[in-house]
Design a protein around this motif. Structure first.
Motif, mmCIF file in Angstrom:
data_model
loop_
_atom_site.group_PDB
_atom_site.id
_atom_site.type_symbol
_atom_site.label_atom_id
_atom_site.label_comp_id
_atom_site.label_asym_id
_atom_site.label_seq_id
_atom_site.Cartn_x
_atom_site.Cartn_y
_atom_site.Cartn_z
ATOM 1 N N SER A 72 0.843 -1.191 0.000
ATOM 2 C CA SER A 72 0.000 0.000 0.000
ATOM 3 C C SER A 72 0.877 1.239 0.000
ATOM 4 O O SER A 72 2.030 1.206 0.418
ATOM 5 N N SER A 73 0.308 2.340 -0.390
ATOM 6 C CA SER A 73 1.001 3.618 -0.310
ATOM 7 C C SER A 73 0.889 4.104 1.137
ATOM 8 O O SER A 73 -0.148 4.600 1.553
ATOM 9 N N VAL A 74 1.938 3.900 1.896
ATOM 10 C CA VAL A 74 1.953 4.261 3.315
ATOM 11 C C VAL A 74 2.987 5.358 3.514
ATOM 12 O O VAL A 74 4.094 5.279 2.992
ATOM 13 N N ARG A 75 2.649 6.362 4.281
ATOM 14 C CA ARG A 75 3.605 7.398 4.661
ATOM 15 C C ARG A 75 4.220 6.981 5.996
ATOM 16 O O ARG A 75 3.702 7.267 7.069
ATOM 17 N N TYR A 76 5.336 6.282 5.908
ATOM 18 C CA TYR A 76 6.016 5.805 7.105
ATOM 19 C C TYR A 76 6.495 6.965 7.974
ATOM 20 O O TYR A 76 6.539 6.857 9.195
ATOM 21 N N SER A 77 6.843 8.082 7.341
ATOM 22 C CA SER A 77 7.279 9.248 8.113
ATOM 23 C C SER A 77 6.163 9.758 9.017
ATOM 24 O O SER A 77 6.413 10.184 10.154
ATOM 25 N N ASP A 78 4.918 9.687 8.556
ATOM 26 C CA ASP A 78 3.774 10.079 9.392
ATOM 27 C C ASP A 78 3.595 9.101 10.555
ATOM 28 O O ASP A 78 3.298 9.515 11.684
ATOM 29 N N ALA A 79 3.757 7.816 10.275
ATOM 30 C CA ALA A 79 3.620 6.804 11.326
ATOM 31 C C ALA A 79 4.676 7.001 12.410
ATOM 32 O O ALA A 79 4.384 6.885 13.608
ATOM 33 N N VAL A 80 5.898 7.333 12.010
ATOM 34 C CA VAL A 80 6.969 7.568 12.977
ATOM 35 C C VAL A 80 6.642 8.774 13.863
ATOM 36 O O VAL A 80 6.851 8.736 15.079
ATOM 37 N N HIS A 86 10.643 11.709 14.925
ATOM 38 C CA HIS A 86 10.720 12.775 13.920
ATOM 39 C C HIS A 86 10.597 12.111 12.555
ATOM 40 O O HIS A 86 11.350 11.191 12.235
ATOM 41 N N GLY A 87 9.653 12.563 11.744
ATOM 42 C CA GLY A 87 9.465 11.990 10.417
ATOM 43 C C GLY A 87 9.393 13.061 9.357
ATOM 44 O O GLY A 87 8.777 14.111 9.563
ATOM 45 N N GLU A 88 10.049 12.803 8.232
ATOM 46 C CA GLU A 88 9.995 13.717 7.094
ATOM 47 C C GLU A 88 9.866 12.916 5.810
ATOM 48 O O GLU A 88 10.442 11.831 5.679
ATOM 49 N N TYR A 89 9.134 13.484 4.877
ATOM 50 C CA TYR A 89 9.025 12.937 3.525
ATOM 51 C C TYR A 89 9.696 13.923 2.598
ATOM 52 O O TYR A 89 9.382 15.114 2.621
ATOM 53 N N VAL A 90 10.651 13.465 1.815
ATOM 54 C CA VAL A 90 11.312 14.323 0.837
ATOM 55 C C VAL A 90 11.018 13.784 -0.553
ATOM 56 O O VAL A 90 10.909 12.573 -0.755
ATOM 57 N N ASP A 91 10.869 14.694 -1.504
ATOM 58 C CA ASP A 91 10.526 14.301 -2.870
ATOM 59 C C ASP A 91 11.723 14.020 -3.756
ATOM 60 O O ASP A 91 11.581 13.401 -4.807
ATOM 61 N N SER A 92 12.902 14.504 -3.353
ATOM 62 C CA SER A 92 14.063 14.328 -4.217
ATOM 63 C C SER A 92 15.330 14.170 -3.389
ATOM 64 O O SER A 92 15.396 14.576 -2.224
ATOM 65 N N LEU A 93 16.327 13.600 -4.031
ATOM 66 C CA LEU A 93 17.608 13.369 -3.381
ATOM 67 C C LEU A 93 18.254 14.680 -2.933
ATOM 68 O O LEU A 93 18.940 14.715 -1.906
ATOM 69 N N SER A 94 18.003 15.749 -3.648
ATOM 70 C CA SER A 94 18.598 17.036 -3.283
ATOM 71 C C SER A 94 18.100 17.543 -1.927
ATOM 72 O O SER A 94 18.768 18.342 -1.278
ATOM 73 N N GLU A 95 16.934 17.090 -1.489
ATOM 74 C CA GLU A 95 16.378 17.494 -0.198
ATOM 75 C C GLU A 95 16.924 16.667 0.965
ATOM 76 O O GLU A 95 16.728 17.017 2.132
ATOM 77 N N CYS A 111 12.781 9.160 10.897
ATOM 78 C CA CYS A 111 12.578 8.497 9.611
ATOM 79 C C CYS A 111 12.547 9.563 8.530
ATOM 80 O O CYS A 111 11.779 10.521 8.637
ATOM 81 N N ILE A 112 13.388 9.391 7.532
ATOM 82 C CA ILE A 112 13.326 10.226 6.341
ATOM 83 C C ILE A 112 12.908 9.295 5.213
ATOM 84 O O ILE A 112 13.592 8.321 4.909
#
Length: 134
Positions: A72-80, A86-95, A111-112
């Protein structure tokens, strides 16, 4: 593994690189690490799949035989975050560098999460080329 390394050496930054399939097994450790004051950072490559299995199934037998390996599409950063970390979702390697710095500065188990392409590794490609022989 990261929790144990953090417990063994609490003054040393611990960074774990993992995929989303295996990361699902670690979620409960975030609550325990947060409660006990241990910090580590997991960088999670998320392709919404048990990548090795999915790529082998597809490569050896065709896409119609890909079963039980799509996640499933899970946002593990939100679960953390919900578990006290501390959880973050980044869209690209530059972030990633800035997110890693924020995670290390947070003092929390972190979790990043970053999306990755569902492509087979070189090892998986070699196994497929050999018809499944390891």
């Amino acid at each position: 593994l990261a929790f144990g390394a953090a417990a063994a050496s609490p003054d040393t930054p611990v960074v774990l690189f993992t995929g989303d399939g295996s990361f699902g097994y670690y979620l409960s450790e975030y609550e325990a690490a947060s409660r006990q004051g241990f910090q580590f950072v997991a960088i999670v490559g998320n392709n919404a799949a048990w990548g090795l299995e999915q790529n082998l199934q597809s490569g050896l037998y065709g896409d119609e035989y890909v079963i039980a390996s799509t996640l499933s599409s899970v946002r593990y950063s939100d679960a953390v975050r919900a578990l006290g970390g501390h959880g973050e979702y980044v869209d690209s390697l530059s972030e990633l560098p800035a997110a890693l710095e924020r995670a290390l500065q947070s003092g929390l188990p972190s979790c990043i999460e970053i999306p990755i392409a569902p492509v087979p590794s070189a090892l998986t490609q070699a196994v497929i080329a050999r018809g499944g022989e390891v």
